[in-house]
Design a protein around this motif. Structure first.
Motif, PDB file in Angstrom:
ATOM      1  N   GLY A 647      56.269 -61.802   4.833  1.00 61.01           N
ATOM      2  CA  GLY A 647      55.707 -63.065   5.282  1.00 61.01           C
ATOM      3  C   GLY A 647      55.564 -64.122   4.199  1.00 61.01           C
ATOM      4  N   LEU A 650      58.863 -65.427   3.200  1.00 63.80           N
ATOM      5  CA  LEU A 650      59.438 -66.255   4.247  1.00 63.80           C
ATOM      6  C   LEU A 650      58.810 -67.643   4.226  1.00 63.80           C
ATOM      7  N   ALA A 651      57.482 -67.679   4.046  1.00 61.88           N
ATOM      8  CA  ALA A 651      56.799 -68.973   3.984  1.00 61.88           C
ATOM      9  C   ALA A 651      57.273 -69.774   2.779  1.00 61.88           C
ATOM     10  N   LEU A 666      64.359 -71.275  10.590  1.00 57.98           N
ATOM     11  CA  LEU A 666      63.618 -70.274  11.360  1.00 57.98           C
ATOM     12  C   LEU A 666      64.402 -69.820  12.584  1.00 57.98           C
ATOM     13  N   LEU A 709      58.874 -59.523  14.064  1.00 57.97           N
ATOM     14  CA  LEU A 709      58.479 -60.835  13.557  1.00 57.97           C
ATOM     15  C   LEU A 709      57.094 -60.786  12.910  1.00 57.97           C
ATOM     16  N   THR A 710      56.229 -59.924  13.422  1.00 53.83           N
ATOM     17  CA  THR A 710      54.915 -59.751  12.795  1.00 53.83           C
ATOM     18  C   THR A 710      55.075 -59.231  11.374  1.00 53.83           C
ATOM     19  N   THR A 713      56.630 -62.059   9.165  1.00 54.91           N
ATOM     20  CA  THR A 713      55.839 -63.264   8.903  1.00 54.91           C
ATOM     21  C   THR A 713      54.410 -62.977   8.464  1.00 54.91           C
ATOM     22  N   THR A 714      53.921 -61.746   8.694  1.00 57.34           N
ATOM     23  CA  THR A 714      52.523 -61.338   8.503  1.00 57.34           C
ATOM     24  C   THR A 714      51.568 -62.092   9.418  1.00 57.34           C
ATOM     25  N   LEU A 715      52.090 -62.792  10.411  1.00 57.70           N
ATOM     26  CA  LEU A 715      51.238 -63.440  11.400  1.00 57.70           C
ATOM     27  C   LEU A 715      50.806 -62.408  12.439  1.00 57.70           C
ATOM     28  N   LEU A 735      56.969 -70.540  15.620  1.00 52.98           N
ATOM     29  CA  LEU A 735      56.777 -69.983  14.277  1.00 52.98           C
ATOM     30  C   LEU A 735      56.679 -71.088  13.233  1.00 52.98           C
ATOM     31  N   LEU A 739      53.629 -71.312  10.669  1.00 51.24           N
ATOM     32  CA  LEU A 739      53.878 -71.125   9.236  1.00 51.24           C
ATOM     33  C   LEU A 739      53.717 -72.408   8.439  1.00 51.24           C
TER      34      LEU A 739
END
Length: 824
Positions: A647, A650-651, A666, A709-710, A713-715, A735, A739
């Protein structure tokens, strides 16, 4: 690998040997490759600049009127022939034919890694030959399992390719020539001839040596670990308790505690009632917005108790569907669990047992490492073997096997429909022709009186000496869609029937009491919480019988290639999901060989699963291998902290991308993950604006994509993610909003209201009453009654999405709707 010195001709000899990674120092090495290396002197004599070549005809789909792509058809047909390709080797994209020639495009899947270190990546070269499915000179002939035997005149002209143009030509059924170029048509490699030879399953098995089953049969051991944090913590409140199951609410790490107004029926220690109580708690936990960032620690006594084991099976599935939301702890002292909570959570282990001062975790080990086979145990030839589910595919296999391999002369096949079941009479006649006395009887094995009458009908001169319980029913659904009724549907033929057989055969002289369980109960299986619970119960029942000195073996099977009533519904996506998880289907011959070894083994419970160790080792290297396999799959990367998902990276990548390209960045990520979930070779095969329902997503695939995706992204993403954002592009935009830190404008109140009304229109009102939401919902309807006329139109426009939403269960929908209502 060995490489000789250069000989007089300027060539070298190369050989490649291997042996099992955990083999002892005296173990033999097997030679896999021998060849000659020569210096390259010639340049490429071809190019593929004109593309597709003149006269080539695109293979568009499998059959008129189907949506199956050429690549999907190829891998389906290859699998039917006997090839099992995981996602790293599914690189075929498009195919053309021209006479007897085949042209194709292949890409290197993300799962295969980059091309660095290879002349041409092995997965890319392998994918070139997959287009051979479409060769016209052998069309209509029976396809045989063949493997490359000899490679001649292999040349490499360029390195680093991630996509290729391919030209295949054929010289007879077993010889193929290969020319490949990059996407500009510049030559990359060529193979003058690859000679293939047919191979039988027995030959492949022989390559693993006589102990091939060491990679198929496993036991479960509890291994001691050390907790990284001291056993001390503030009091953690008990949210709910039923019989011997306690739930502890944990918010954040361990310093803060959160409680929820969760009401669930308590009391009663029966397996079904206890599992249903736990199910209601898990569902309430998952659908309460205030708890979406918390974890639930489920504390029980030892799962050796069958009723408790069922709870563990259910929660294991909840862990699989919702990673990092649930922890299972077995202990006889709840206060100890409270005190050890910081260390438990810091360990990263999803399942633990506290025993005095020791902390244990479950690990799979090879069965040969924990016990030996009792070769002296045999089935009584003159006795009767009772097989439940006897007219099904697996029951029929066992019946034929005990007659042919063990010489059993009396077989009693029991099923709900008896001789009225499809092919039951033919099966009886076929088995009778083998020289056995075969009866097919209709009986509800969960009915004690009916079973008692059935056993009384067994003749005294052929007494019951063996029981094989293969019967079962599935009623798949994600955790939030399960109900007590759906638990009962699965429990009755599995659990209730096993209990009846256990009780009524205890005084009989049985040589075998075999329960067909499932690895779903051991690992947890997304979409099969009820099935996992029932099979975990069977495993514990076998342990209880063995402890009482009675024969019992529970075999927790992985996948079988033989289709049965419980597996016939599985599609290509289900099989691909198994493959990505590291599972390989057992053939019927392999399964029956494992059956013989398992029921003779001294261990009461064995996991029979064929594993793809290359896939599992890749998962271990990435830190994502299942916790039960951490002792079985060695990892070469040592870490001091659990590996975090990608995550933050990615951010950072998103932040480094220009605002104008962030959405496309994305979108590429989403399409790649969608492709991986569906088993496609690359994200390029995913239409950014096509609905998820149109490209084959069901509730299980939706959960898998959400989990991917979790992790990326760590969301904390909801289970309804795919249905909230029904296309890859809309999901990428969501997303981007999550993000990107800046505010995102006003809420679309009208759109959210229409969405809520669509949900109301497709959900039974009785369900809202059960959840205690009727008053609130009626108030919302009264307030917005003037807009009711638009509900039907909205529902019609989103019919496909609605059908999928039903599969998710109303709990997720209400949680989403209530959360949005609070935000307005």
């Amino acid at each position: 690998m060995s490489l000789s010195e250069t000989d007089d001709s300027g060539q070298r000899t190369v050989q490649v040997h291997s042996r099992a990674e955990d083999a002892g120092p005296g173990a033999d090495w097997s030679r896999h490759v021998s060849g000659r290396l020569a210096p390259e002197v010639a340049h490429a004599d071809f190019e593929l600049v004109q593309w597709p070549p003149a006269g080539a005809v695109l293979v568009e789909n499998a059959a008129e009127g189907t949506a199956e792509s050429a690549a999907e058809r190829a891998y389906r047909e290859l699998e039917e022939t006997g090839y099992g390709y995981g996602p790293a080797f599914r690189g075929l994209s498009r195919v053309w034919t021209r006479g007897e020639e085949v042209f194709a495009e292949v890409v290197l899947p993300d799962e295969a890694g980059g091309p660095d270190g290879f002349g041409v990546h092995p997965a890319l070269i392998d994918a070139c030959f997959h287009a051979g499915v479409f060769r016209t000179d052998t069309a209509g002939q029976e396809q045989k399992l063949v493997l490359p035997f000899a490679w001649n005149d292999v040349r490499i002209f360029a390195v680093g390719a991630t996509a290729l143009r391919v030209h295949l030509s054929f010289d007879g059924p077993d010889v193929v020539s290969l020319r490949v170029a990059d996407t500009a048509g510049v030559p990359v490699a060529s193979v003058g001839a690859v000679i293939a030879r047919p191979v039988a399953t027995e030959q492949l098995r022989a390559g693993a040596g006589s102990d091939w089953s060491r990679d198929v049969l496993f036991g479960l051991e509890w291994t001691e670990v050390a907790l990284s944090q001291p056993v001390s913590t503030p009091a953690i409140p008990v949210v709910q308790s039923a019989a011997d199951v306690t739930a502890l609410a944990v918010s954040g790490s361990t310093e803060e505690a959160a409680t929820a107004d969760l009401t669930a029926r308590a009391g009663g220690a029966g397996a079904q009632e206890l599992t249903a109580w736990t199910l209601s708690l898990v569902q309430a936990w998952l659908t309460e917005p205030a708890l979406e960032k918390s974890r639930l620690v489920v504390v029980t006594p030892s799962p050796a108790d069958p009723a408790v084991a069922a709870v563990w099976g259910l929660v294991r599935t909840a862990q699989a569907e919702h990673p990092d939301r649930f922890v299972l702890v077995a202990t006889d002292d709840r206060e100890t669990a409270r005190q050890a909570l910081p260390g438990i959570l810091a360990s990263g282990e999803p399942q633990l047992a506290l025993r005095e001062k020791a902390v244990l975790v479950p690990r799979l080990v090879r069965a040969m490492d924990v016990g030996g086979v009792d070769a002296g145990r045999e089935l009584d030839r003159e006795g009767t073997v009772l097989i439940t589910g006897g007219t099904g595919a697996l029951g029929a296999l066992v019946a034929r096997h005990v007659i042919e391999a063990h010489g059993v002369r009396n077989v009693l096949l029991v099923s709900r429909r008896g001789e009225q079941a499809p092919r039951a009479v033919e099966l009886r006649d076929e088995l009778t022709a083998l020289g056995a006395n075969v009866r097919v009887v209709a009986c509800d094995v969960a009915d004690r009186e009916a079973v008692a009458a059935l056993l009384a009908s067994v003749p005294a001169d052929a007494p019951l000496t063996g029981v094989v319980h293969t019967a079962g029913v599935i009623d798949d659904g994600v955790i939030t869609a399960l109900t007590p009724e759906r638990l009962d549907t699965v429990f009755r033929p599995k659990v209730d029937a096993a209990l009846v057989l256990d009780e009524l055969t205890r005084d009989l002289d049985l040589s075998a009491f075999v329960l067909y369980s499932s690895a779903a109960g051991t690992f947890g299986s997304p979409g099969q919480g009820n099935y996992a619970a029932a099979n975990a119960f069977l495993d514990a029942l076998a342990q209880r019988r063995r402890a009482a000195g009675l024969p019992a073996t529970s075999v927790a099977w992985g996948g079988w290639a033989e289709s049965s009533g419980m597996t016939a519904h599985l599609g290509a996506s289900d099989l691909q999901r198994m493959s990505r998880g590291g599972g390989v289907e057992l053939t019927s011959e392999e399964g029956l060989e494992v059956f013989d070894r398992a029921w003779r083994d001294p261990a009461p419970v064995l996991v029979a699963a064929k594993l793809d160790f290359m896939t599992l080792q890749a998962q271990a290297a990435a830190g994502s291998v299942h916790s039960l396999l951490r002792g079985l799959i060695p990892t070469r990367r040592q870490t001091t902290q659990p590996q975090r998902p990608a995550g933050p990276r990615l951010a950072e990548q998103l932040a480094a991308t220009s605002p104008a390209r962030q959405e496309e960045f994305l979108l590429d990520v989403v399409r790649r993950e969608v492709a991986a979930t569906l088993g496609h070779a690359s994200g390029g095969q995913v239409n950014a604006d096509q609905g998820f329902s149109d490209i084959g997503f069901d509730s299980l695939l939706a959960v898998e994509l959400r989990n991917r995706l979790t992790e990326l992204t760590t969301l904390r993403l909801p289970a309804t993610l795919v249905f909230d954002h029904p296309t890859p592009r809309s999901l990428a935009r969501f997303l981007l909003e999550e993000l990107r830190p800046e505010p995102n404008g006003t809420h679309d109140v009208a759109g959210r209201e229409d969405e809520f009304r669509r949900m109301l229109a497709t959900t039974p009102m009785a369900r809202f009453e059960e959840l205690g939401l009727m008053h609130t919902l009626m108030a919302l309807l009264d307030e917005q009654g003037s807009k009711a006329a638009g509900t039907a139109a909205v529902a019609e426009q989103q019919q496909d999405s609605t059908s999928l939403i039903r599969e998710m269960g109303v709990d997720d929908l209400i949680a989403r709707a209530m959360k949005e209502t609070r935000n307005q």
